[in-house]
Design a protein around this motif. Structure first.
Motif, PDB file in Angstrom:
ATOM      1  N   PRO A   9      10.365   1.371  -6.001  1.00 21.32           N
ATOM      2  CA  PRO A   9       9.780   2.018  -7.191  1.00 21.32           C
ATOM      3  C   PRO A   9       8.722   3.078  -6.873  1.00 21.32           C
ATOM      4  O   PRO A   9       8.481   3.967  -7.695  1.00 21.32           O
ATOM      5  N   ARG A  10       8.113   3.004  -5.701  1.00 20.58           N
ATOM      6  CA  ARG A  10       7.081   3.987  -5.343  1.00 20.58           C
ATOM      7  C   ARG A  10       7.586   4.961  -4.277  1.00 20.58           C
ATOM      8  O   ARG A  10       6.810   5.525  -3.514  1.00 20.58           O
ATOM      9  N   TYR A  11       8.890   5.185  -4.263  1.00 24.81           N
ATOM     10  CA  TYR A  11       9.514   6.098  -3.306  1.00 24.81           C
ATOM     11  C   TYR A  11       8.809   7.453  -3.311  1.00 24.81           C
ATOM     12  O   TYR A  11       8.518   8.024  -4.356  1.00 24.81           O
ATOM     13  N   GLY A  12       8.520   7.935  -2.105  1.00 20.93           N
ATOM     14  CA  GLY A  12       7.904   9.242  -1.941  1.00 20.93           C
ATOM     15  C   GLY A  12       6.385   9.232  -1.998  1.00 20.93           C
ATOM     16  O   GLY A  12       5.751  10.225  -1.661  1.00 20.93           O
ATOM     17  N   GLU A  13       5.793   8.130  -2.411  1.00 23.08           N
ATOM     18  CA  GLU A  13       4.336   8.051  -2.508  1.00 23.08           C
ATOM     19  C   GLU A  13       3.719   7.753  -1.144  1.00 23.08           C
ATOM     20  O   GLU A  13       4.301   7.071  -0.308  1.00 23.08           O
ATOM     21  N   THR A  14       2.521   8.266  -0.943  1.00 26.61           N
ATOM     22  CA  THR A  14       1.750   7.949   0.251  1.00 26.61           C
ATOM     23  C   THR A  14       0.936   6.693  -0.037  1.00 26.61           C
ATOM     24  O   THR A  14       0.305   6.596  -1.096  1.00 26.61           O
ATOM     25  N   VAL A  15       0.992   5.735   0.874  1.00 29.67           N
ATOM     26  CA  VAL A  15       0.255   4.479   0.701  1.00 29.67           C
ATOM     27  C   VAL A  15      -0.659   4.286   1.898  1.00 29.67           C
ATOM     28  O   VAL A  15      -0.426   4.822   2.984  1.00 29.67           O
ATOM     29  N   ILE A  16      -1.696   3.506   1.689  1.00 31.44           N
ATOM     30  CA  ILE A  16      -2.633   3.194   2.765  1.00 31.44           C
ATOM     31  C   ILE A  16      -2.402   1.744   3.180  1.00 31.44           C
ATOM     32  O   ILE A  16      -2.475   0.829   2.346  1.00 31.44           O
ATOM     33  N   ALA A  17      -2.123   1.552   4.451  1.00 27.18           N
ATOM     34  CA  ALA A  17      -1.926   0.201   4.987  1.00 27.18           C
ATOM     35  C   ALA A  17      -3.292  -0.379   5.345  1.00 27.18           C
ATOM     36  O   ALA A  17      -4.086   0.254   6.033  1.00 27.18           O
ATOM     37  N   THR A  18      -3.545  -1.589   4.839  1.00 29.01           N
ATOM     38  CA  THR A  18      -4.814  -2.253   5.139  1.00 29.01           C
ATOM     39  C   THR A  18      -4.640  -3.378   6.154  1.00 29.01           C
ATOM     40  O   THR A  18      -5.611  -4.010   6.545  1.00 29.01           O
ATOM     41  N   GLY A  19      -3.402  -3.633   6.551  1.00 31.54           N
ATOM     42  CA  GLY A  19      -3.141  -4.695   7.515  1.00 31.54           C
ATOM     43  C   GLY A  19      -1.646  -4.878   7.678  1.00 31.54           C
ATOM     44  O   GLY A  19      -0.846  -4.056   7.221  1.00 31.54           O
ATOM     45  N   GLY A  20      -1.275  -5.961   8.322  1.00 32.28           N
ATOM     46  CA  GLY A  20       0.137  -6.246   8.535  1.00 32.28           C
ATOM     47  C   GLY A  20       0.388  -7.725   8.756  1.00 32.28           C
ATOM     48  O   GLY A  20      -0.528  -8.475   9.100  1.00 32.28           O
ATOM     49  N   ASN A  21       1.601  -8.134   8.521  1.00 32.79           N
ATOM     50  CA  ASN A  21       2.046  -9.512   8.746  1.00 32.79           C
ATOM     51  C   ASN A  21       3.386  -9.487   9.460  1.00 32.79           C
ATOM     52  O   ASN A  21       4.128  -8.502   9.379  1.00 32.79           O
ATOM     53  N   ARG A  22       3.690 -10.571  10.092  1.00 37.75           N
ATOM     54  CA  ARG A  22       4.991 -10.717  10.744  1.00 37.75           C
ATOM     55  C   ARG A  22       5.691 -11.912  10.125  1.00 37.75           C
ATOM     56  O   ARG A  22       5.119 -12.981  10.000  1.00 37.75           O
ATOM     57  N   HIS A  23       6.948 -11.723   9.716  1.00 39.72           N
ATOM     58  CA  HIS A  23       7.792 -12.794   9.183  1.00 39.72           C
ATOM     59  C   HIS A  23       9.027 -12.840  10.063  1.00 39.72           C
ATOM     60  O   HIS A  23       9.954 -12.049   9.892  1.00 39.72           O
ATOM     61  N   VAL A  27       8.324  -6.994  10.404  1.00 40.95           N
ATOM     62  CA  VAL A  27       6.912  -6.646  10.266  1.00 40.95           C
ATOM     63  C   VAL A  27       6.719  -6.062   8.877  1.00 40.95           C
ATOM     64  O   VAL A  27       7.488  -5.201   8.440  1.00 40.95           O
ATOM     65  N   ALA A  28       5.711  -6.561   8.174  1.00 41.82           N
ATOM     66  CA  ALA A  28       5.398  -6.063   6.837  1.00 41.82           C
ATOM     67  C   ALA A  28       3.983  -5.505   6.836  1.00 41.82           C
ATOM     68  O   ALA A  28       3.075  -6.082   7.421  1.00 41.82           O
ATOM     69  N   LEU A  29       3.833  -4.373   6.175  1.00 39.71           N
ATOM     70  CA  LEU A  29       2.508  -3.775   6.006  1.00 39.71           C
ATOM     71  C   LEU A  29       1.872  -4.337   4.750  1.00 39.71           C
ATOM     72  O   LEU A  29       2.558  -4.621   3.770  1.00 39.71           O
ATOM     73  N   ILE A  30       0.566  -4.480   4.769  1.00 34.53           N
ATOM     74  CA  ILE A  30      -0.164  -4.840   3.556  1.00 34.53           C
ATOM     75  C   ILE A  30      -0.720  -3.530   3.011  1.00 34.53           C
ATOM     76  O   ILE A  30      -1.450  -2.817   3.704  1.00 34.53           O
ATOM     77  N   ILE A  31      -0.293  -3.211   1.790  1.00 31.45           N
ATOM     78  CA  ILE A  31      -0.726  -1.939   1.193  1.00 31.45           C
ATOM     79  C   ILE A  31      -1.490  -2.218  -0.103  1.00 31.45           C
ATOM     80  O   ILE A  31      -1.312  -3.244  -0.740  1.00 31.45           O
ATOM     81  N   ARG A  32      -2.350  -1.265  -0.451  1.00 29.49           N
ATOM     82  CA  ARG A  32      -3.101  -1.372  -1.699  1.00 29.49           C
ATOM     83  C   ARG A  32      -2.311  -0.669  -2.792  1.00 29.49           C
ATOM     84  O   ARG A  32      -1.880   0.464  -2.655  1.00 29.49           O
ATOM     85  N   GLN A  33      -2.099  -1.388  -3.905  1.00 31.53           N
ATOM     86  CA  GLN A  33      -1.392  -0.848  -5.063  1.00 31.53           C
ATOM     87  C   GLN A  33      -2.342   0.029  -5.889  1.00 31.53           C
ATOM     88  O   GLN A  33      -3.562  -0.087  -5.752  1.00 31.53           O
ATOM     89  N   PRO A  34      -1.801   0.854  -6.766  1.00 31.62           N
ATOM     90  CA  PRO A  34      -2.674   1.689  -7.618  1.00 31.62           C
ATOM     91  C   PRO A  34      -3.640   0.873  -8.490  1.00 31.62           C
ATOM     92  O   PRO A  34      -4.731   1.333  -8.793  1.00 31.62           O
ATOM     93  N   ASP A  35      -3.249  -0.369  -8.853  1.00 30.92           N
ATOM     94  CA  ASP A  35      -4.140  -1.189  -9.682  1.00 30.92           C
ATOM     95  C   ASP A  35      -5.152  -1.979  -8.854  1.00 30.92           C
ATOM     96  O   ASP A  35      -5.901  -2.797  -9.375  1.00 30.92           O
ATOM     97  N   PRO A  42       7.876  -3.969   3.728  1.00 31.74           N
ATOM     98  CA  PRO A  42       8.517  -3.992   5.050  1.00 31.74           C
ATOM     99  C   PRO A  42       8.329  -2.640   5.732  1.00 31.74           C
ATOM    100  O   PRO A  42       8.521  -1.591   5.118  1.00 31.74           O
ATOM    101  N   ILE A  43       7.942  -2.665   6.988  1.00 25.63           N
ATOM    102  CA  ILE A  43       7.627  -1.426   7.694  1.00 25.63           C
ATOM    103  C   ILE A  43       8.828  -0.484   7.774  1.00 25.63           C
ATOM    104  O   ILE A  43       8.672   0.733   7.757  1.00 25.63           O
TER     105      ILE A  43
END
Length: 144
Positions: A9-23, A27-35, A42-43
């Motif tokens: 749903p947020r295709y094309g948007e720039t996001v800021i990664a605040t961390g990461g997790n491994r499942h 590897v998944a990035l933790i990103i801050r949503q607009p809210d 997923p990376i």
């Protein structure tokens, strides 16, 4: 980072990664949503190859993946067959339903089919009987 997966749903948007997790291997990035909430992404959705993914009319799966899937399904059927033997159910009926095919599915004709692929009434009735017995086992918890 830019979300490059076109079905996100947020295709094309720039996001800021605040961390990461491994499942597992992922590897998944933790990103801050607009809210202000945090979400995992997923990376691979930020990689260039994600943008090239598309929906096609016919699936394109490598044959090796299909073969691996077949091996997994056969192994699962074997486990089910072993469980049904331990529970003392109707061995003939269980093995008829749970036995893996001897040859490829593509090479098999439907039950009761003639050389044109049409199913006669007896074949169709046999299929209905098998389906009915499966439904009966599910509805009564496997007891008759």
């Amino acid at each position: 980072m830019i979300i490059r997966y076109r079905f996100h749903p947020r295709y094309g948007e720039t996001v800021i990664a605040t961390g990461g997790n491994r499942h597992g291997d992922e590897v998944a990035l933790i990103i801050r949503q607009p809210d202000g909430t945090l979400a995992q992404l997923p990376i691979w959705m930020t990689e260039d190859r994600a943008e090239a993914m598309m929906v096609t009319e016919s699936p394109r799966l490598p044959l090796t993946y299909l073969r691996e899937l077949r091996l997994e399904l056969d192994a699962g059927l074997t486990l089910l067959r072993d469980d049904s033997r331990r529970e003392g159910g109707d061995k003939h009926e269980a093995s008829a339903i749970l036995s893996p095919p001897i040859r490829s599915l593509r090479a098999q004709e439907p039950t009761g089919a003639d050389s044109t692929g049409r199913v006669d009434e007896a074949g169709a009735a046999g299929e209905r009987a098998v389906v009915g017995s499966i439904a009966r086992r599910r509805s009564d918890g496997g007891r008759r």
